[in-house]
Scaffold this active site. Structure first.
Site, mmCIF file in Angstrom:
data_model
loop_
_atom_site.group_PDB
_atom_site.id
_atom_site.type_symbol
_atom_site.label_atom_id
_atom_site.label_comp_id
_atom_site.label_asym_id
_atom_site.label_seq_id
_atom_site.Cartn_x
_atom_site.Cartn_y
_atom_site.Cartn_z
ATOM 1 N NE ARG A 57 -2.356 -8.058 -4.497
ATOM 2 C CZ ARG A 57 -3.146 -8.475 -3.544
ATOM 3 N NH1 ARG A 57 -2.715 -8.513 -2.320
ATOM 4 N NH2 ARG A 57 -4.372 -8.875 -3.794
ATOM 5 C CG HIS A 82 -1.953 -1.006 1.286
ATOM 6 N ND1 HIS A 82 -2.100 -1.834 2.378
ATOM 7 C CD2 HIS A 82 -2.899 -1.385 0.391
ATOM 8 C CE1 HIS A 82 -3.113 -2.665 2.157
ATOM 9 N NE2 HIS A 82 -3.606 -2.413 0.953
ATOM 10 C CB SER A 120 -4.375 -6.761 4.090
ATOM 11 O OG SER A 120 -3.822 -5.513 3.765
#
Length: 164
Positions: A95, A17, A133
């Site tokens: 990603r 992030h 996450s």
């Protein structure tokens, strides 16, 4: 002044992030980090905790490069949040190819609702492409070391939350 919106759950904020945020700051004068309430994901951290984490980790990044960073919780449609904060661009991090497929559909829907707001994709740096996450929380929950994936203060908060 060009305003961008970088939305996410940030549960917790990771090096992936912060990498996207740092680079997004080179594209806009003001970056609003939209922290999604998203009850469906069942976040580990409360909204207030996630907002505080993002502020602590990201506002200084903007100050270092001359970009104003504002953290803004939201629960409405992304396109409505973009309008609310005056964003002309939505920043999304990618990603992998699987991310692109989902984001491609989202862009189409957002463009149908408001064609004046552009979406910009930033590829995650190679060293951050695997960071998610969800995986960070799982590694921490199972006693693994998350030092490579999150800032030190976030690691401390994550371990405290999990009683590790």
């Amino acid at each position: 002044m060009r305003t961008g919106l970088y939305p996410g759950t940030f549960d917790p904020v990771t090096h992936g992030h912060t990498d996207i945020i740092r680079r997004a700051c080179t594209l806009v004068d003001r970056l609003v980090i939209g922290v999604a309430i998203n009850r469906d994901k069942g976040p580990l951290f409360t909204l207030e905790e996630r907002v505080a984490m993002v502020e602590a980790e990201c506002v200084p990044l903007g100050q270092n490069v001359g970009c104003e960073i504002v953290v803004h919780p939201f629960e409405n449609l992304l396109i409505d949040c973009a309008r609310d904060v005056g964003a002309s661009v939505i920043v999304r991090g990618l990603r992998a190819v699987a991310d692109f497929e989902y984001e491609y559909q989202m862009v189409g829907m957002n463009r149908a609702m408001d064609h004046s707001i552009e979406t910009v994709f930033l590829m995650a740096d190679a060293k951050n492409q695997a960071i998610a996450s969800k995986l960070v929380k799982e590694i921490a929950r199972l006693g693994g070391d998350v030092t490579k994936f999150v800032p030190p203060a976030v690691k401390d908060q994550l371990l405290a939350k999990l009683d590790k």
